[in-house]
Design a protein around this motif. Structure first.
Motif, PDB file in Angstrom:
ATOM      1  N   GLN A   1       0.818  -1.211   0.000  1.00 28.07           N
ATOM      2  CA  GLN A   1       0.000   0.000   0.000  1.00 28.07           C
ATOM      3  C   GLN A   1       0.854   1.264   0.000  1.00 28.07           C
ATOM      4  OE1 GLN A   1      -2.146  -1.115   3.616  1.00 28.07           O
ATOM      5  NE2 GLN A   1      -4.080  -1.155   2.460  1.00 28.07           N
ATOM      6  N   LEU A   2       1.908   1.263   0.789  1.00 25.47           N
ATOM      7  CA  LEU A   2       2.786   2.428   0.829  1.00 25.47           C
ATOM      8  C   LEU A   2       3.426   2.667  -0.528  1.00 25.47           C
ATOM      9  CD1 LEU A   2       4.061   4.659   2.512  1.00 25.47           C
ATOM     10  CD2 LEU A   2       5.868   3.047   3.176  1.00 25.47           C
ATOM     11  N   GLY A   3       3.883   1.586  -1.173  1.00 24.95           N
ATOM     12  CA  GLY A   3       4.468   1.720  -2.501  1.00 24.95           C
ATOM     13  C   GLY A   3       3.467   2.266  -3.503  1.00 24.95           C
ATOM     14  N   GLU A   4       2.210   1.828  -3.388  1.00 24.03           N
ATOM     15  CA  GLU A   4       1.183   2.325  -4.315  1.00 24.03           C
ATOM     16  C   GLU A   4       0.917   3.811  -4.101  1.00 24.03           C
ATOM     17  OE1 GLU A   4      -3.524   1.639  -5.493  1.00 24.03           O
ATOM     18  OE2 GLU A   4      -2.400  -0.003  -4.564  1.00 24.03           O
ATOM     19  N   VAL A   5       0.831   4.223  -2.835  1.00 27.74           N
ATOM     20  CA  VAL A   5       0.600   5.649  -2.556  1.00 27.74           C
ATOM     21  C   VAL A   5       1.718   6.494  -3.169  1.00 27.74           C
ATOM     22  CG1 VAL A   5       0.532   7.402  -0.751  1.00 27.74           C
ATOM     23  CG2 VAL A   5      -0.732   5.270  -0.450  1.00 27.74           C
ATOM     24  N   LEU A   6       2.957   6.094  -2.935  1.00 35.21           N
ATOM     25  CA  LEU A   6       4.093   6.873  -3.436  1.00 35.21           C
ATOM     26  C   LEU A   6       4.144   6.867  -4.955  1.00 35.21           C
ATOM     27  CD1 LEU A   6       6.760   5.711  -0.831  1.00 35.21           C
ATOM     28  CD2 LEU A   6       5.578   7.923  -0.917  1.00 35.21           C
ATOM     29  N   TYR A   7       3.860   5.732  -5.560  1.00 38.18           N
ATOM     30  CA  TYR A   7       3.902   5.634  -7.023  1.00 38.18           C
ATOM     31  C   TYR A   7       2.840   6.522  -7.649  1.00 38.18           C
ATOM     32  CZ  TYR A   7       4.479   3.376 -11.599  1.00 38.18           C
ATOM     33  OH  TYR A   7       4.724   3.122 -12.938  1.00 38.18           O
ATOM     34  N   ARG A   8       1.659   6.534  -7.071  1.00 43.69           N
ATOM     35  CA  ARG A   8       0.536   7.274  -7.648  1.00 43.69           C
ATOM     36  C   ARG A   8       0.601   8.770  -7.366  1.00 43.69           C
ATOM     37  NH1 ARG A   8      -4.962   4.111  -6.219  1.00 43.69           N
ATOM     38  NH2 ARG A   8      -5.795   5.835  -7.499  1.00 43.69           N
ATOM     39  N   THR A   9       1.384   9.192  -6.380  1.00 43.33           N
ATOM     40  CA  THR A   9       1.405  10.610  -6.001  1.00 43.33           C
ATOM     41  C   THR A   9       2.691  11.334  -6.368  1.00 43.33           C
ATOM     42  OG1 THR A   9       2.235  10.064  -3.782  1.00 43.33           O
ATOM     43  CG2 THR A   9      -0.158  10.255  -4.050  1.00 43.33           C
ATOM     44  N   ALA A  10       3.834  10.669  -6.264  1.00 47.39           N
ATOM     45  CA  ALA A  10       5.090  11.429  -6.268  1.00 47.39           C
ATOM     46  C   ALA A  10       6.189  10.894  -7.160  1.00 47.39           C
ATOM     47  CB  ALA A  10       5.615  11.516  -4.826  1.00 47.39           C
ATOM     48  N   ARG A  11       5.943   9.800  -7.901  1.00 45.98           N
ATOM     49  CA  ARG A  11       7.025   9.273  -8.726  1.00 45.98           C
ATOM     50  C   ARG A  11       7.378  10.263  -9.837  1.00 45.98           C
ATOM     51  NH1 ARG A  11       2.476   7.392 -11.260  1.00 45.98           N
ATOM     52  NH2 ARG A  11       2.548   7.105 -13.540  1.00 45.98           N
ATOM     53  N   VAL A  12       8.580  10.165 -10.362  1.00 42.38           N
ATOM     54  CA  VAL A  12       8.977  10.914 -11.560  1.00 42.38           C
ATOM     55  C   VAL A  12       8.536  10.126 -12.779  1.00 42.38           C
ATOM     56  CG1 VAL A  12      10.935  11.684 -12.941  1.00 42.38           C
ATOM     57  CG2 VAL A  12      10.913  12.114 -10.477  1.00 42.38           C
ATOM     58  N   ARG A  13       7.694  10.750 -13.603  1.00 40.91           N
ATOM     59  CA  ARG A  13       7.219  10.085 -14.815  1.00 40.91           C
ATOM     60  C   ARG A  13       8.121  10.379 -15.997  1.00 40.91           C
ATOM     61  NH1 ARG A  13       0.772  11.479 -14.321  1.00 40.91           N
ATOM     62  NH2 ARG A  13       1.574  13.564 -14.815  1.00 40.91           N
ATOM     63  N   ALA A  14       8.789  11.544 -15.971  1.00 38.90           N
ATOM     64  CA  ALA A  14       9.681  11.908 -17.080  1.00 38.90           C
ATOM     65  C   ALA A  14      10.528  13.102 -16.665  1.00 38.90           C
ATOM     66  CB  ALA A  14       8.884  12.246 -18.340  1.00 38.90           C
ATOM     67  N   VAL A  15      11.670  13.233 -17.312  1.00 34.56           N
ATOM     68  CA  VAL A  15      12.508  14.431 -17.231  1.00 34.56           C
ATOM     69  C   VAL A  15      12.678  14.942 -18.656  1.00 34.56           C
ATOM     70  CG1 VAL A  15      14.813  15.305 -16.692  1.00 34.56           C
ATOM     71  CG2 VAL A  15      13.709  13.699 -15.133  1.00 34.56           C
TER      72      VAL A  15
END
Length: 528
Positions: A317-331
């Motif tokens: 669940q923690l990994g899902e929250v972080l992935y859906r809210t704050a991951r870098v999708r592109a630079v």
């Protein structure tokens, strides 16, 4: 001309002290066919069919401080109808008061300048401020402050649209003496015994510009209402409000890129700290789409849940929250064709100019599948880096969060949001810190919506400890400091998301479809 002479001679005249006037340094006067254009930072004013004398007088005001009488003389000697043109000069400069700098000079040396900072500045036109009676009591506003600016002390106040540049230390003493109410005579005699004329001339301008307040008797009505409003402003809040938006100052503002030539821009993704790395699972998009409630359901049932549930959050669940809210999708970038001289970052939440300056640090109290400790979230690699295993540091971070939330039990996970300040400061002038706080706000809402959709317990916090977080996270707070905190826990089994936490309290009254929450909170509407 006669009225000007009367006004000039009625003011006190002291040997060696002169009050002068000029346009701001950034004003340009251009003579055109049949007109004069006065260009300034806020626009351009075109004066049609000026006399030769009026054109010369306006041009003279761009050359630096001069006596008001000299300006009038230029108009009078260069006009066929001098009286009418002098009246026109006064009328024009009355409209352009926001461009006029008033200077006090002693023995040919400038001791003070009163500089307008916004179009609303309205100090006295060509002649400047009127003389304040010696028996009037004045004092320094609690919002006023002194700072070094361009080699002199600058007196500023967010309630005033003027800045006073004080080049003589005795004038700084004059301002300091006004910390307590005193009459004009007392202040000048106390602070400027050897320079009474200069002190008196400067004090008149400070009062006229609203940099010193006249002490008025307590009364009801508009003045009392204003005092009540101002009592509820803190010094730093009012200053931050007026300086982080345009309209009441003349500082550089916006995307100025002032360090583009001499300072390297902060990298788009922070370098990883040292420590063991913990890969996080990537959620399956099809599963998320199949189980997520509708957006309106998440919006309506979103609430701050301060107490953790019986079951802790787990690593998936923690990994899902972080992935859906704050991951870098592109630079992306740099791209000169699009006027992007740096690398931008794309994340799930919006950010001004693709700043990407925010980073997340997790203080884990309990999380199934993850040891307690303090971690950095790598938004590019979607992994955690364990940076601190000291239990006393973990407890200290959680204790501050508990107090901020109202002395509740510690959350399962505390998310500390930090900002790499120079990432924004390199690009923006005047608005970089305000911008990072806006980013914190949209990240909070993103956390709330995702956690609500997942059936977790989210709660944004209003305050954190800069020094404690810097120590526990191993950061230099001047470069990267905490700007927000968010608690995430497993949800209590008895949590009713169809009700606001304050529902049922005295004074509760619903407006605008208050029943939406009750309908949206039905279990069948929220599969999570």
């Amino acid at each position: 001309m006669d009225s000007l002479a009367t006004a000039d001679t009625s003011a006190p005249v002291w040997a060696g002290t002169r009050r002068l006037v000029s346009f701001r340094d950034d004003v340009a006067v251009e003579r055109q066919a049949g007109a004069v254009a006065i260009a300034h930072r806020w626009g351009t004013v075109v004066v049609r069919d000026p006399s030769r004398g009026l054109a010369a007088a306006l041009h003279r005001l761009t050359f630096g401080p001069t006596r008001a009488a000299n300006v009038v003389d230029l108009v009078a000697t260069g006009s066929v109808e001098p009286a009418a043109e002098v009246i026109r000069l006064h009328s024009l400069l009355n409209d352009l008061r926001f461009l006029l700098v008033h200077t006090v000079e002693v023995n040919s040396a400038t001791v003070a300048e009163i500089v307008p900072m916004a179009m609303g500045a309205r100090l006295g036109g060509l002649l400047g401020a009127t003389t304040v009676p010696t028996g009037v009591r004045v004092r320094l506003s609690r919002f006023a402050y002194l700072r070094e600016l361009d080699g002199a002390m600058s007196l500023e106040n967010p309630l005033s649209l003027y800045r006073a540049r004080l080049a003589d230390p005795r004038l700084v003493a004059l301002v300091a003496a006004a910390a307590s109410p005193a009459t004009v005579r007392e202040l000048v005699d106390l602070a400027c015994p050897g320079a009474v004329p200069a002190g008196r001339a400067v004090l008149d301008l400070l009062v006229g510009a609203g940099l010193l307040d006249v002490v008025e008797p307590e009364s009801s009505g508009p003045d009392e209402a204003r005092r009540t409003r101002l009592r509820q402003w803190g010094f730093h809040d009012l200053l931050f409000h007026t300086r982080s938006r345009s309209g009441r100052h003349d500082d550089d503002f916006g995307a100025t890129f002032r360090f583009i030539q001499d300072i390297e821009h902060e990298r788009p993704v922070r370098e990883l700290p040292d420590g063991p790395r913990v890969p996080l699972p990537v959620p399956d998009l099809d599963d998320v789409l199949a189980t997520d409630p509708r957006l309106t359901v998440a919006l309506e049932t979103r609430k701050s849940i301060r107490r953790p549930g019986e079951r802790p959050i787990d690593a998936d669940q923690l990994g899902e929250v972080l992935y859906r809210t704050a991951r870098v999708r592109a630079v992306y970038g740099p791209d000169q064709a699009r006027q992007l001289p740096y690398q931008g970052v794309d994340r799930p939440y919006p950010a001004c100019g693709g700043a990407g300056e925010l980073d997340l640090w997790l203080t884990v109290s309990r999380c199934a599948g993850l040891d307690a400790g303090i971690y950095y979230y790598d938004p590019a690699g979607h992994q955690l880096v364990r940076i601190n295993t000291n239990r006393s540091d973990v407890d200290a971070m959680l204790a501050v969060a508990s107090i901020s939330a109202g002395n509740v039990a510690p959350p399962d996970v505390l998310v500390t949001i930090t900002s790499r300040f120079q990432r924004l400061g390199w690009q923006y002038s005047g608005m970089s810190y305000a911008t990072t706080l806006k980013h914190v706000g949209v990240l909070y809402q993103t956390f709330y919506l995702v956690c609500t959709a997942m059936g977790l317990a989210p709660c944004g916090l209003g305050v954190g400890d800069i020094e404690l977080s810097a120590r526990c996270l191993g950061l230099d707070w001047e470069r990267e400091g905490s700007v927000g905190e968010f608690m995430i826990s497993g949800s209590p089994a008895d949590e009713d998301r169809s009700r606001h936490a304050a529902q049922g309290m005295s004074g509760w009254r619903e407006y605008n479809g208050g029943g939406w929450r009750r309908v949206a909170g039905r279990p069948e509407e929220n599969p999570a």
